[in-house]
Design a protein around this motif. Sequence first.
Motif, PDB file in Angstrom:
ATOM      1  N   SER A  30       0.861  -1.185   0.000  1.00 52.27           N
ATOM      2  CA  SER A  30       0.000   0.000   0.000  1.00 52.27           C
ATOM      3  C   SER A  30       0.893   1.230   0.000  1.00 52.27           C
ATOM      4  O   SER A  30       2.125   1.120   0.049  1.00 52.27           O
ATOM      5  N   GLN A  31       0.290   2.386  -0.047  1.00 56.75           N
ATOM      6  CA  GLN A  31       1.071   3.618  -0.145  1.00 56.75           C
ATOM      7  C   GLN A  31       0.505   4.668   0.799  1.00 56.75           C
ATOM      8  O   GLN A  31      -0.703   4.809   0.937  1.00 56.75           O
TER       9      GLN A  31
ATOM     10  N   SER B  99       5.206  15.417   1.842  1.00 57.51           N
ATOM     11  CA  SER B  99       4.182  15.166   0.813  1.00 57.51           C
ATOM     12  C   SER B  99       4.627  14.122  -0.212  1.00 57.51           C
ATOM     13  O   SER B  99       4.047  14.033  -1.301  1.00 57.51           O
ATOM     14  N   LYS B 100       5.648  13.332   0.116  1.00 55.17           N
ATOM     15  CA  LYS B 100       6.106  12.287  -0.789  1.00 55.17           C
ATOM     16  C   LYS B 100       5.390  10.975  -0.476  1.00 55.17           C
ATOM     17  O   LYS B 100       5.121  10.678   0.685  1.00 55.17           O
ATOM     18  N   PRO B 101       5.128  10.168  -1.508  1.00 56.96           N
ATOM     19  CA  PRO B 101       4.492   8.859  -1.268  1.00 56.96           C
ATOM     20  C   PRO B 101       5.538   7.817  -0.852  1.00 56.96           C
ATOM     21  O   PRO B 101       6.681   7.841  -1.324  1.00 56.96           O
ATOM     22  N   TYR B 102       5.133   6.910   0.020  1.00 52.45           N
ATOM     23  CA  TYR B 102       6.011   5.835   0.464  1.00 52.45           C
ATOM     24  C   TYR B 102       5.267   4.507   0.372  1.00 52.45           C
ATOM     25  O   TYR B 102       4.126   4.388   0.830  1.00 52.45           O
ATOM     26  N   ASP B 103       5.941   3.493  -0.208  1.00 51.53           N
ATOM     27  CA  ASP B 103       5.368   2.154  -0.278  1.00 51.53           C
ATOM     28  C   ASP B 103       5.604   1.428   1.042  1.00 51.53           C
ATOM     29  O   ASP B 103       6.663   1.563   1.663  1.00 51.53           O
ATOM     30  N   LYS B 104       4.612   0.648   1.468  1.00 55.06           N
ATOM     31  CA  LYS B 104       4.742  -0.118   2.710  1.00 55.06           C
ATOM     32  C   LYS B 104       4.040  -1.460   2.540  1.00 55.06           C
ATOM     33  O   LYS B 104       3.166  -1.628   1.703  1.00 55.06           O
TER      34      LYS B 104
ATOM     35  N   ILE C 139       7.420  -3.116   6.639  1.00 55.34           N
ATOM     36  CA  ILE C 139       8.620  -2.889   5.835  1.00 55.34           C
ATOM     37  C   ILE C 139       8.300  -1.832   4.791  1.00 55.34           C
ATOM     38  O   ILE C 139       7.139  -1.638   4.420  1.00 55.34           O
ATOM     39  N   TRP C 140       9.349  -1.153   4.293  1.00 56.76           N
ATOM     40  CA  TRP C 140       9.128   0.048   3.505  1.00 56.76           C
ATOM     41  C   TRP C 140       9.884   0.023   2.179  1.00 56.76           C
ATOM     42  O   TRP C 140      10.855  -0.707   2.016  1.00 56.76           O
ATOM     43  N   GLY C 141       9.444   0.891   1.268  1.00 58.17           N
ATOM     44  CA  GLY C 141      10.174   1.168   0.039  1.00 58.17           C
ATOM     45  C   GLY C 141      10.390  -0.052  -0.836  1.00 58.17           C
ATOM     46  O   GLY C 141       9.500  -0.889  -1.016  1.00 58.17           O
TER      47      GLY C 141
END
Length: 607
Positions: free
Chosen positions: A337-338, A345-350, A367-369
């Motif tokens: 998800s994001q 204001s940056k999107p991050y994947d998780k 976990i990220w990115g």
Amino acid sequence: MQYAEGNDPASYITQGSLSTIFASENSGNTGGSVDPSHATPIVQCVQIKPLPGQAGGPDRYRVVFSDIVNFVQSMLATQANHIVIDGKLKKGSIVRLKSFQANQLKGKKILIVLALEVLEELGESEKIGDPKTLEFKEEGDTKPQPTTISSNGFYGNNNQQQQQPQQQQGHPLPSRAYGAAAKPSTHANIYHIEALSPYQNKWTIKVRCTHKTDIKTWHNKNGEGKLFSVNLLDDSGEIRATGFKDQCDLLYDLFVEGGVYYITSPCRIGMAKKQFSNLNNDYEMTFERDTLVEKAEVADDVPQIRFNFTNIGDLQTVEKDTTIDTIGILKEVGEVSQITSKSTSKPYDKRELTLVDNTNYSVRLTIWGNTATTFDTPPESVVAFKGVKVSDFGGRSLSLLSSGSMTIDPDIDDAHKLKGWYDAQGRSDTFSTHAAMAGGVGSAGGRKDDFKTIALVQEENLGMSDTTDYFSTRATIIYVKSDNVSYPACLEAGCNKKVVEIEDGWRCERCNKTHPKPEYRYIMTLSVSDHTGQMYLSCFDDVGRLIMGMSADQLMELRNNDEKASEEMFQAATCKPWIFRCRAKMDNYQDQQRFVLASMRQLVGIY
């Protein structure tokens, strides 16, 4: 060897061993003609002095050892601290030095002790004999080299078995392509990570890469660039190393997680930036243009990644924001998800994972990115995590830090036991969560502002709970950090936010205004001490003005016009006793405990 109780301890001491060790260091002696008993000499401890570590780090111990003829100042490596903490090493103890490193720092002889054995049956004695300070002669332009000594080889890594692989390598890989021919592969003296400091100029370490980050890029008013970092491990400790720009391009593909490398200076050693690393080391490395990195052919003598696991069931006893290692069975794998960061204001994947273990508890770990998007480990695998942050969201949850790592199905006892339990019964078990803890901690409002010594503050773990603690202490300023002492702030009343320099002035994003110049405001770190110990304090503009005796604007102007005079101002601020009123709380600043000074009205000078 048996040491009979009641015998004269002096008869066991290896007299003259200290001078032999340092004389061999200066001459480059490999130990072939030296008495082998000096490889693990027996000496007397004549003094122990605790030294405070860096904020958030372990204490250090300075020890003076005597061989009856001479005495030398020594530092215990942090992995040997338990010998002092457990009460085994005392003043007057007779000890065998099993692994150590002889260094020369700023003209002084220093022995870094990595491992030792207290010969308890010989008891403690008053200082034996009349040992003298270990003296040495400077010989021209000779530059002393480190000497590594351990119980499995006199003068450590400089033996035939270890030299032979170096002759077979043939093609060392330097950080610049044309450096290989210029720098032959000779590793006569290997330093331990524990012994690295900014004061050493020439050294080589043999280390294992336990974690490598992805390449990160940045863009700002000063330009753009890229970087990557690796975590490095040997049998004395761990350290983080970073390569920027050209070094990033040259070294990134060379480092492989699990690989073993020789790294040879020049390579900058500086204070660790704890917000980027979860390693227990006060220092970190930065690769330079001439840093030499070589793949080691023999890797068996360098340990694998180290873990200090916390069971999932024990998370309820772990403080929020603590960094831990954990291991569990991968029960569930969520979808990617994001989220969007509120600050950038940056999107991050998780991606959220569910872990279980034999305490019959489960926990959610994020976990990220790129780690999240490329994660393809099947459920029911054993996963070991190093460097995860504990959150109180939902009672207890975990998040893998950017400096952390994970290992799938590691070949370690903990993993084998966990897999055996899961196959035998865990697959059908029901698991509890820590959700019942959410909201279970009440406020401790109205807490009394007590007067405490520094030792009492540390013993009571003030600031380690979910609530804020207040205390007052009388102490003396012994150090004021002079770099990053202030920041450019917005001129609007009540704003105080940091401004960024642009072409036509200084821009405040919060106020959406551009000013012709900023107002500098203090954001200071200082070290204070009383008769019981030492600690670091943070303070802001009003307190900084009182300590420095001038505004941050005035100090910046002085620094630009007369740097020497500005340094004298920092010196003048030390050695003064004060009554400090402090606020203590664990927060997200560098993931560590902070003691923050209250306002200027609550800080009283004593003259």
